[in-house]
Design a protein around this motif. Structure first.
Motif, PDB file in Angstrom:
ATOM      1  N   CYS A   1      20.848  -6.387   8.007  1.00 53.48           N
ATOM      2  CA  CYS A   1      19.724  -5.470   7.822  1.00 53.48           C
ATOM      3  C   CYS A   1      18.494  -5.976   8.566  1.00 53.48           C
ATOM      4  CB  CYS A   1      19.413  -5.312   6.335  1.00 53.48           C
ATOM      5  SG  CYS A   1      19.017  -6.855   5.500  1.00 53.48           S
ATOM      6  N   ASP A   2      17.541  -5.079   8.703  1.00 57.24           N
ATOM      7  CA  ASP A   2      16.262  -5.446   9.315  1.00 57.24           C
ATOM      8  C   ASP A   2      15.331  -5.955   8.229  1.00 57.24           C
ATOM      9  OD1 ASP A   2      17.153  -4.510  11.752  1.00 57.24           O
ATOM     10  OD2 ASP A   2      16.402  -2.487  11.397  1.00 57.24           O
ATOM     11  N   GLU A   3      14.471  -6.894   8.605  1.00 61.50           N
ATOM     12  CA  GLU A   3      13.476  -7.384   7.665  1.00 61.50           C
ATOM     13  C   GLU A   3      12.380  -6.332   7.568  1.00 61.50           C
ATOM     14  OE1 GLU A   3      10.230 -10.784   7.891  1.00 61.50           O
ATOM     15  OE2 GLU A   3      12.269 -11.557   7.882  1.00 61.50           O
ATOM     16  N   LYS A   4      12.184  -5.774   6.385  1.00 63.10           N
ATOM     17  CA  LYS A   4      11.200  -4.713   6.208  1.00 63.10           C
ATOM     18  C   LYS A   4      10.032  -5.228   5.389  1.00 63.10           C
ATOM     19  CE  LYS A   4      14.602  -1.148   6.586  1.00 63.10           C
ATOM     20  NZ  LYS A   4      15.406  -0.149   6.014  1.00 63.10           N
ATOM     21  N   LYS A   5       8.846  -4.788   5.761  1.00 70.41           N
ATOM     22  CA  LYS A   5       7.646  -5.139   5.028  1.00 70.41           C
ATOM     23  C   LYS A   5       6.991  -3.857   4.557  1.00 70.41           C
ATOM     24  CE  LYS A   5       6.897  -9.480   7.344  1.00 70.41           C
ATOM     25  NZ  LYS A   5       5.970 -10.377   7.982  1.00 70.41           N
ATOM     26  N   ILE A   6       6.448  -3.894   3.341  1.00 71.38           N
ATOM     27  CA  ILE A   6       5.781  -2.730   2.788  1.00 71.38           C
ATOM     28  C   ILE A   6       4.371  -3.120   2.363  1.00 71.38           C
ATOM     29  CG2 ILE A   6       7.882  -1.559   2.040  1.00 71.38           C
ATOM     30  CD1 ILE A   6       7.367  -2.634  -0.774  1.00 71.38           C
ATOM     31  N   THR A   7       3.494  -2.143   2.331  1.00 71.12           N
ATOM     32  CA  THR A   7       2.130  -2.351   1.879  1.00 71.12           C
ATOM     33  C   THR A   7       2.024  -1.843   0.448  1.00 71.12           C
ATOM     34  OG1 THR A   7       1.330  -2.033   4.130  1.00 71.12           O
ATOM     35  CG2 THR A   7      -0.290  -1.871   2.369  1.00 71.12           C
ATOM     36  N   VAL A   8       1.464  -2.680  -0.436  1.00 66.86           N
ATOM     37  CA  VAL A   8       1.382  -2.355  -1.851  1.00 66.86           C
ATOM     38  C   VAL A   8      -0.043  -2.569  -2.339  1.00 66.86           C
ATOM     39  CG1 VAL A   8       2.659  -2.630  -4.010  1.00 66.86           C
ATOM     40  CG2 VAL A   8       3.545  -3.677  -1.969  1.00 66.86           C
ATOM     41  N   GLU A   9      -0.480  -1.701  -3.255  1.00 64.98           N
ATOM     42  CA  GLU A   9      -1.781  -1.888  -3.880  1.00 64.98           C
ATOM     43  C   GLU A   9      -1.630  -2.862  -5.043  1.00 64.98           C
ATOM     44  OE1 GLU A   9      -5.124   0.544  -6.437  1.00 64.98           O
ATOM     45  OE2 GLU A   9      -3.584   1.675  -5.380  1.00 64.98           O
ATOM     46  N   VAL A  10      -2.543  -3.825  -5.140  1.00 73.39           N
ATOM     47  CA  VAL A  10      -2.494  -4.830  -6.201  1.00 73.39           C
ATOM     48  C   VAL A  10      -3.865  -4.979  -6.846  1.00 73.39           C
ATOM     49  CG1 VAL A  10      -0.611  -6.155  -5.167  1.00 73.39           C
ATOM     50  CG2 VAL A  10      -2.960  -6.737  -4.618  1.00 73.39           C
ATOM     51  N   LYS A  11      -3.877  -5.538  -8.055  1.00 75.75           N
ATOM     52  CA  LYS A  11      -5.136  -5.906  -8.707  1.00 75.75           C
ATOM     53  C   LYS A  11      -5.618  -7.205  -8.083  1.00 75.75           C
ATOM     54  CE  LYS A  11      -3.878  -4.129 -13.241  1.00 75.75           C
ATOM     55  NZ  LYS A  11      -3.574  -4.524 -14.628  1.00 75.75           N
ATOM     56  N   ASN A  12      -6.907  -7.264  -7.784  1.00 75.83           N
ATOM     57  CA  ASN A  12      -7.479  -8.458  -7.159  1.00 75.83           C
ATOM     58  C   ASN A  12      -8.599  -8.984  -8.051  1.00 75.83           C
ATOM     59  OD1 ASN A  12      -8.354 -10.468  -5.492  1.00 75.83           O
ATOM     60  ND2 ASN A  12      -9.090  -9.123  -3.879  1.00 75.83           N
TER      61      ASN A  12
END
Length: 128
Positions: free
Chosen positions: A35-46
């Motif tokens: 498989c391909d290495e996939k990256k996703i953008t996620v909203e988090v509490k900071n």
């Protein structure tokens, strides 16, 4: 669950991080080339004040993650089965079913959209 991430955007009080998506094969794609290495953008509490460009560790509560998965996958299945059982009992016409199922899907979409609180939070900053 802890996972490494990188802060990519802070906008209007919301923090977004880039996370490597893990899979069932534990993300070791170089060993099997499956498989391909996939990256996703996620909203988090900071709550600890990480800045854009920081490498961070994000934490997601297992109980909350399982609850979100339940809402996303199991409850729609229960709704669909309920409609099918009601159809067996009351013998709805195909026109009513053609109307009812999309209405339930739209209704479910708005329920999921309403509960869009971040499921993860930044636990610590690794590198600034």
């Amino acid at each position: 669950m802890l996972q490494d991430a990188k802060v990519v955007k802070i906008e209007n009080g919301k923090t977004f991080v880039l996370v490597k998506r893990t899979s069932a094969c534990s993300g070791n794609c170089k060993s099997c080339s499956g498989c391909d290495e996939k990256k996703i953008t996620v909203e988090v509490k900071n709550e600890i004040g990480a800045k854009c460009g920081d490498d961070v560790v994000i934490f997601s509560d297992t109980k909350k993650t399982l609850y979100l998965a339940f809402k996303l996958y199991i409850l729609p299945l229960i709704l669909l089965l309920t409609v099918l059982i009601l159809n067996e009992k009351y013998h709805f016409s195909p026109y009513i079913l053609a109307f009812l199922i999309p209405v339930i899907c739209v209704f479910w979409f708005f329920i999921l959209k309403k509960s869009k609180a971040p499921a993860c939070e930044i636990a610590e900053v690794i590198r600034k």
